[in-house]
Design an enzyme around this catalytic site. Structure first.
Site, PDB file in Angstrom:
ATOM      1  N   HIS A 225       0.813  -1.211   0.000  1.00  0.00           N
ATOM      2  CA  HIS A 225       0.000   0.000   0.000  1.00  0.00           C
ATOM      3  C   HIS A 225       0.853   1.269   0.000  1.00  0.00           C
ATOM      4  O   HIS A 225       0.335   2.379   0.098  1.00  0.00           O
ATOM      5  CB  HIS A 225      -0.904  -0.040   1.254  1.00  0.00           C
ATOM      6  CG  HIS A 225      -2.088   0.851   1.193  1.00  0.00           C
ATOM      7  ND1 HIS A 225      -2.394   1.766   2.181  1.00  0.00           N
ATOM      8  CD2 HIS A 225      -3.077   0.966   0.270  1.00  0.00           C
ATOM      9  CE1 HIS A 225      -3.501   2.405   1.873  1.00  0.00           C
ATOM     10  NE2 HIS A 225      -3.940   1.946   0.721  1.00  0.00           N
ATOM     11  N   LYS A 227       3.206   4.446  -1.039  1.00  0.00           N
ATOM     12  CA  LYS A 227       3.292   5.430  -2.122  1.00  0.00           C
ATOM     13  C   LYS A 227       4.577   6.221  -1.927  1.00  0.00           C
ATOM     14  O   LYS A 227       4.678   7.032  -1.002  1.00  0.00           O
ATOM     15  CB  LYS A 227       2.103   6.390  -2.113  1.00  0.00           C
ATOM     16  CG  LYS A 227       0.750   5.737  -2.385  1.00  0.00           C
ATOM     17  CD  LYS A 227       0.008   5.401  -1.136  1.00  0.00           C
ATOM     18  CE  LYS A 227      -1.399   4.923  -1.473  1.00  0.00           C
ATOM     19  NZ  LYS A 227      -2.001   4.178  -0.376  1.00  0.00           N
ATOM     20  N   ASP A 232      16.486  11.463  -7.895  1.00  0.00           N
ATOM     21  CA  ASP A 232      17.927  11.739  -7.764  1.00  0.00           C
ATOM     22  C   ASP A 232      18.422  11.708  -6.318  1.00  0.00           C
ATOM     23  O   ASP A 232      19.465  12.291  -6.014  1.00  0.00           O
ATOM     24  CB  ASP A 232      18.273  13.098  -8.385  1.00  0.00           C
ATOM     25  CG  ASP A 232      18.124  13.094  -9.905  1.00  0.00           C
ATOM     26  OD1 ASP A 232      18.121  11.989 -10.492  1.00  0.00           O
ATOM     27  OD2 ASP A 232      17.991  14.184 -10.495  1.00  0.00           O
ATOM     28  N   HIS A 399      -9.687  10.604   2.045  1.00  0.00           N
ATOM     29  CA  HIS A 399      -8.760   9.477   1.896  1.00  0.00           C
ATOM     30  C   HIS A 399      -7.437   9.717   2.616  1.00  0.00           C
ATOM     31  O   HIS A 399      -6.577   8.840   2.640  1.00  0.00           O
ATOM     32  CB  HIS A 399      -8.516   9.233   0.398  1.00  0.00           C
ATOM     33  CG  HIS A 399      -7.774   7.974   0.090  1.00  0.00           C
ATOM     34  ND1 HIS A 399      -6.446   7.953  -0.320  1.00  0.00           N
ATOM     35  CD2 HIS A 399      -8.162   6.677   0.129  1.00  0.00           C
ATOM     36  CE1 HIS A 399      -6.064   6.708  -0.531  1.00  0.00           C
ATOM     37  NE2 HIS A 399      -7.075   5.909  -0.262  1.00  0.00           N
ATOM     38  N   LYS A 401      -4.461  10.168   5.403  1.00  0.00           N
ATOM     39  CA  LYS A 401      -4.063   9.432   6.596  1.00  0.00           C
ATOM     40  C   LYS A 401      -3.100  10.328   7.386  1.00  0.00           C
ATOM     41  O   LYS A 401      -1.904  10.404   7.087  1.00  0.00           O
ATOM     42  CB  LYS A 401      -3.362   8.121   6.232  1.00  0.00           C
ATOM     43  CG  LYS A 401      -4.183   7.232   5.267  1.00  0.00           C
ATOM     44  CD  LYS A 401      -3.802   7.489   3.835  1.00  0.00           C
ATOM     45  CE  LYS A 401      -4.298   6.445   2.854  1.00  0.00           C
ATOM     46  NZ  LYS A 401      -5.640   6.022   2.915  1.00  0.00           N
ATOM     47  N   ASP A 406      -0.426  16.563  20.015  1.00  0.00           N
ATOM     48  CA  ASP A 406      -0.025  17.765  20.751  1.00  0.00           C
ATOM     49  C   ASP A 406       0.423  18.865  19.788  1.00  0.00           C
ATOM     50  O   ASP A 406      -0.257  19.126  18.805  1.00  0.00           O
ATOM     51  CB  ASP A 406       1.040  17.419  21.790  1.00  0.00           C
ATOM     52  CG  ASP A 406       0.487  16.506  22.893  1.00  0.00           C
ATOM     53  OD1 ASP A 406      -0.738  16.526  23.100  1.00  0.00           O
ATOM     54  OD2 ASP A 406       1.268  15.772  23.518  1.00  0.00           O
TER      55      ASP A 406
END
Length: 481
Positions: A225, A227, A232, A399, A401, A406
């Site tokens: 999952h 991404k 470079d 979508h 996450k 704090d």
């Protein structure tokens, strides 16, 4: 010996064999599924109704990762040999600097959860939607001179996917080494012609499959999952976006799509490259080039890349959520498209409320997976009764996450607050310790909460009994969703 398939004995033997296989599979589930809830959710149906559950268990329940663990260890050994000639001294110095900083203490046990250390002097930039994310990614790839690493769970052959394909082909024609990794399950709709065109143009592209051989066609439970984009060794990207028009608002039922990515530069990019290299080695038995700068700027923030997966010796992702919630003294804000906490995480949320912490969770108001949405809704109702403030994002599908703890600690990546991310998926999250960046994340989340509707106890009471029944059935199977 001729078998009479019309004999009543044949069907008796067949049923007996199925029940025997069900008992064996139930024992396998008890020994291999990591949680008691998941083990029971599989073992009971396998024991009592194996003719309905054996095939689903074959598809969704197998948990053999010995081959992956062995390959990862081999990859680590080969990577250490391949990386021996690189100049690691500046990178090690950033790790030591991080440990000596005052902000390091804010992470508590989090640096010990992963294999990769916390590092000082990184630069981070918040990317708060699909346009900002892919504009930045495409601009970075345009400037690539040596190596481009691209990894996504989903790649679609649509307008955005074709634009990425053409850009990568152009850079490969210029002599840039381009490596593309996608998940075989997540990108099941990607036509073979898409990959073949890239290969014909000199791009190295492969699918990640957690099991090798023909059986992987039927075993879809474990997914990569992550991404990741690294250009470079100097500029990287991590977050929740995949490659598809829906991430730019192209899906009418889910538009506008709400997601978050982070642009990164600094020593933590070595960790993103290492994560990519491990996955690439599993898919190809080869290592991509790793680029480390000779020096890093002296100003920047503390970052840690937390890679997690089912082959970890401990449940890294679940433990991260636990520690993030337990460490909060003033607030913990979480956004996730799915809200299916295990007992430990749910208890941590309740305890945080009792400590007086401002606990908020933002989830979607529209479903992309109806069973998961139903289970999430029931957990949300129970969380509200425990004092957690639950919100549904109204404009479109949420979508992103994101975790904010704090005033200093934030986490943005690919991991959802659900059992799949806790124990089944390969995920990666960027932890950042910096007051200014946390302020930016806070400002972003405040805008999201302003566009959300708070879930109340009345919402649960107003839910039809048939809907409540559906939610409870969805929750029963939530440990294996």
């Amino acid at each position: 010996m001729h078998m009479d398939y019309h004999s009543p004995y044949f069907f008796g033997y067949l049923l007996g064999l199925i029940h025997l296989l069900g008992v064996v599979a139930a024992l396998h589930a008890l020994f291999t599924v990591r949680t008691a809830q998941g083990a029971i959710a599989w073992a009971m149906p396998l024991f009592f109704i194996p003719y309905l559950t054996l095939i689903p268990y074959l598809i969704f329940g197998a948990r053999s990762f010995y081959a992956y663990i062995k390959a990862r260890r081999q990859a680590n050994q080969e990577m250490h040999v391949a990386m021996a000639n690189l100049n690691w001294r500046p990178w090690v110095e950033e790790a030591l600097t991080a440990r000596e900083s005052e902000s390091y203490a804010a992470l508590r046990a989090m640096p010990k959860l992963g294999r990769m250390p916390c590092l000082a002097n990184n630069q981070v930039k918040l990317l708060v939607n699909g346009k900002a994310t892919f504009d930045a990614i495409f601009a970075a790839i345009e400037k690539a001179r040596d190596v481009v690493l691209v990894q996504f769970f989903i790649i679609h052959d649509d307008t955005l996917g074709k634009a990425l394909q053409q850009l990568l082909l152009r850079k490969a024609a210029e002599g840039v080494q381009v490596f593309v990794l996608y998940d075989r399950v997540g990108s099941h709709a990607l036509p073979a012609s898409y990959s073949q065109q890239l290969r014909n143009g000199g791009v190295q592209i492969h699918a990640f499959a957690t099991r090798r051989g023909w059986f992987n066609r039927f075993q879809v439970n474990f997914r990569n999952h992550r991404k990741i984009v690294v250009v470079d060794g100097l500029l990287g990207f991590i977050g929740g976006h995949n490659v598809g028009d829906e991430y730019l608002g192209g899906h009418p039922q889910l538009s506008p799509w709400r997601d978050t990515h982070v642009q990164i530069s600094g020593p933590v990019l070595a960790c993103l490259q290492e994560s990519f290299a491990e996955d690439w080695y599993w898919a190809t038995r080869q290592l991509p080039p790793l680029i480390l700068p000779d020096a890093y700027p002296d100003n920047g923030v503390l970052c840690q890349a937390l890679a997690s997966g089912p082959a970890d010796p401990q449940e890294t992702c679940s433990l991260f959520f636990l520690e993030a919630i337990h460490s909060a003294t003033r607030r913990v804000w979480i956004t996730s498209p799915y809200f299916i906490p295990d007992e430990a995480v749910f208890a941590a949320l309740r305890l945080a409320v009792l400590r007086g912490v401002d606990v908020r969770v933002l989830i979607p108001s529209r479903p992309d997976h109806r069973i998961v949405y139903a289970a999430s809704s029931l957990f949300a109702f129970e969380a509200v009764r425990a004092g957690v403030r639950m919100f549904r994002y109204q404009p479109g599908f949420l979508h992103q996450k994101v975790v904010l703890v704090d005033d200093e600690v934030s986490a943005i990546g690919s991991a959802n607050l659900d059992n799949r991310s806790f124990r089944l998926n390969f995920e990666i999250t960027l932890l950042t310790v910096d007051r200014n960046f946390a302020d930016q994340v806070e400002h972003m989340l405040i805008k999201d909460f302003e566009q959300a509707r708070e879930i109340t106890a009345e919402d649960s009471r107003d839910t039809h009994r048939l809907q409540q029944l559906g939610m409870r059935i969805a929750r029963l199977i939530s440990p294996i969703l």
